[in-house]
Motif scaffolding. Structure first.
Motif, PDB file in Angstrom:
ATOM      1  N   ASP A  29       0.816  -1.211   0.000  1.00  0.00           N
ATOM      2  CA  ASP A  29       0.000   0.000   0.000  1.00  0.00           C
ATOM      3  C   ASP A  29       0.848   1.258   0.000  1.00  0.00           C
ATOM      4  O   ASP A  29       0.479   2.274  -0.598  1.00  0.00           O
ATOM      5  CB  ASP A  29      -0.946  -0.016   1.197  1.00  0.00           C
ATOM      6  N   LEU A  30       2.007   1.224   0.650  1.00  0.00           N
ATOM      7  CA  LEU A  30       2.914   2.370   0.600  1.00  0.00           C
ATOM      8  C   LEU A  30       3.432   2.563  -0.823  1.00  0.00           C
ATOM      9  O   LEU A  30       3.517   3.695  -1.325  1.00  0.00           O
ATOM     10  CB  LEU A  30       4.071   2.164   1.576  1.00  0.00           C
TER      11      LEU A  30
ATOM     12  N   GLY B  94       1.108   9.228  -6.087  1.00  0.00           N
ATOM     13  CA  GLY B  94       1.308  10.550  -5.521  1.00  0.00           C
ATOM     14  C   GLY B  94       0.235  10.935  -4.528  1.00  0.00           C
ATOM     15  O   GLY B  94      -0.203  12.083  -4.479  1.00  0.00           O
ATOM     16  N   ARG B  95      -0.194   9.974  -3.714  1.00  0.00           N
ATOM     17  CA  ARG B  95      -1.215  10.240  -2.699  1.00  0.00           C
ATOM     18  C   ARG B  95      -0.559  10.368  -1.325  1.00  0.00           C
ATOM     19  O   ARG B  95       0.061   9.436  -0.839  1.00  0.00           O
ATOM     20  CB  ARG B  95      -2.257   9.114  -2.660  1.00  0.00           C
TER      21      ARG B  95
ATOM     22  N   VAL C  30       2.011  11.841  -0.579  1.00  0.00           N
ATOM     23  CA  VAL C  30       3.459  11.903  -0.726  1.00  0.00           C
ATOM     24  C   VAL C  30       3.752  12.288  -2.174  1.00  0.00           C
ATOM     25  O   VAL C  30       2.914  12.061  -3.058  1.00  0.00           O
ATOM     26  CB  VAL C  30       4.093  10.532  -0.365  1.00  0.00           C
ATOM     27  N   ALA C  31       4.899  12.872  -2.440  1.00  0.00           N
ATOM     28  CA  ALA C  31       5.250  13.221  -3.823  1.00  0.00           C
ATOM     29  C   ALA C  31       5.348  11.951  -4.663  1.00  0.00           C
ATOM     30  O   ALA C  31       5.899  10.938  -4.215  1.00  0.00           O
ATOM     31  CB  ALA C  31       6.574  13.977  -3.854  1.00  0.00           C
ATOM     32  N   GLN C  32       4.800  11.998  -5.861  1.00  0.00           N
ATOM     33  CA  GLN C  32       4.846  10.826  -6.740  1.00  0.00           C
ATOM     34  C   GLN C  32       6.300  10.451  -7.010  1.00  0.00           C
ATOM     35  O   GLN C  32       7.127  11.299  -7.345  1.00  0.00           O
ATOM     36  CB  GLN C  32       4.108  11.136  -8.052  1.00  0.00           C
ATOM     37  N   ASP C  33       6.601   9.158  -6.847  1.00  0.00           N
ATOM     38  CA  ASP C  33       7.994   8.712  -6.972  1.00  0.00           C
ATOM     39  C   ASP C  33       7.998   7.252  -7.415  1.00  0.00           C
ATOM     40  O   ASP C  33       7.759   6.353  -6.605  1.00  0.00           O
ATOM     41  CB  ASP C  33       8.711   8.869  -5.629  1.00  0.00           C
ATOM     42  N   ASP C  34       8.258   7.031  -8.701  1.00  0.00           N
ATOM     43  CA  ASP C  34       8.240   5.665  -9.234  1.00  0.00           C
ATOM     44  C   ASP C  34       9.305   4.781  -8.595  1.00  0.00           C
ATOM     45  O   ASP C  34       9.082   3.587  -8.378  1.00  0.00           O
ATOM     46  CB  ASP C  34       8.428   5.687 -10.754  1.00  0.00           C
TER      47      ASP C  34
END
Length: 370
Positions: A82-83, A90-91, A93-97
């Protein structure tokens, strides 16, 4: 293609005990918080779920991330998944692939099916790592063999497209059926489409290529215009002194913007082409090809990489009539084209002759100047 985990699947008994004591969401949150603040990873994860869903507390993605992280750092696989989902979208928290891939992988390597599916989807899309269809298949299969319905559909889709694995309709239908049995609606539709195109009766009935009820072989401008008047198409240009008539088509064929129909000098149908704007959606060409395949069967030719570069799918219907779905590159606009090759060749020759005549006429009118 991504999924989160909800419910009590695979979690320790203490979490279910807390749920049993709770009479409503407010009380459940209270019990989860008590256990979470004492460091119980399962309760931390479930408290995060409550914040993500807004059940028993005001919806708060940042709080959800906070509790997911506490549980994830203790090695809780559902929380890691889920994290990863929160980073991917980007929910809170900043979107980060890269962070999404890291947490999906941690959970996937613990055997968590949802994370295995999600990691497979990152490989499929080339999201946060190099696109690799074979790796996508590997992780989809791990999750599918655990009974994950979305992964079963995704694995079936890889077999159907021949991406990362040899194309195999029987295997595609097997995995679609497993997902369909669990109620996955996309798999139900895909399975029905494959069964329809495999039917000899369906193929016999669909041997004629038509537009709005008019068979295209030997069709005339007059016939097609009459049919178009009764359709949802909206006229942009219908003039006999132009080679091509133009129509707005979005109300007739979902996702398309324009239909162009070309004719010979004698008014015989030469080609029809739908345009599908994609806005850099690299998967659109596959969806349009699948739509055509549901009616006309598997294409006789499919070339190119859906994720990158030029793609072309071709259906040959009789001696002269061809259907093509194609995309150039880097423009990802997709085209669906119906062609009567004999008439199109004639039309092209007539256009070249007219162009040459105009060039000669222009040169003659200016001959005194050079």
């Amino acid at each position: 293609m991504f999924k989160t985990i909800r419910g009590c699947l695979g979690l320790v008994a203490v979490c279910c005990a807390l749920l049993a004591q709770a009479q409503n969401n407010d009380e459940a949150v209270n019990w989860f918080r008590k256990a979470a603040e004492q460091g119980n990873a399962v309760a931390q994860h479930y408290l995060g779920v409550k914040y993500a869903d807004g059940q028993g507390v005001a919806q708060n993605d940042a709080e959800a991330v906070k509790w997911y992280r506490k549980a994830a750092e203790q090695g809780d696989a559902p929380a890691q998944n889920d994290l990863g989902f929160m980073y991917s979208n980007g929910r809170g928290v900043a979107q980060d692939d890269a962070e999404a891939e890291k947490w999906f992988r941690k959970a996937a390597e613990q055997g968590f099916a949802g994370a295995q599916n999600n990691l497979g989807s990152m490989y499929y899309k080339g999201q946060g790592l190099a696109q690799n269809y074979a790796e996508a298949v590997k992780w989809y299969r791990k999750a599918a063999e655990q009974g994950d319905a979305l992964a079963q559909y995704n694995l079936g889709d890889m077999y159907r497209r021949g991406q990362g694995i040899a194309q195999n309709d029987a295997e595609a239908m097997k995995w679609f059926a497993k997902a369909a049995d669990q109620g996955n609606e996309v798999a139900i539709e895909a399975l029905a489409a494959m069964k329809n195109r495999a039917s000899p009766i369906a193929k016999q009935n669909l041997s004629s290529v038509e537009l709005f009820g008019v068979g295209l072989k030997k069709a005339t401008r007059t016939q097609l215009r009459a049919a178009f008047q009764k359709s949802p198409l909206q006229v942009k240009r219908e003039e006999d002194n132009y080679w091509v008539d133009l129509y707005r088509s979005d109300m007739a064929l979902e996702g398309s913007s324009e239909l162009a129909v070309g004719y010979t000098n004698q008014g015989q149908f030469a080609y029809a082409q739908y345009t599908f704007p994609s806005f850099m959606d690299t998967q659109q060409v596959q969806r349009i090809a699948d739509m055509v395949a549901a009616k006309y069967g598997k294409p006789g030719k499919f070339s190119g990489n859906v994720g990158l570069g030029r793609v072309e799918a071709v259906w040959q219907r009789g001696k002269d009539v061809t259907i093509k779905v194609y995309r150039d590159w880097p423009d990802t606009t997709t085209y669906l084209r119906f062609i009567d090759s004999t008439a199109e060749n004639q039309m092209n020759a007539e256009m070249e002759a007219e162009k040459a005549a105009q060039t000669r006429q222009k040169a003659a009118s200016q001959s005194g100047a050079f």
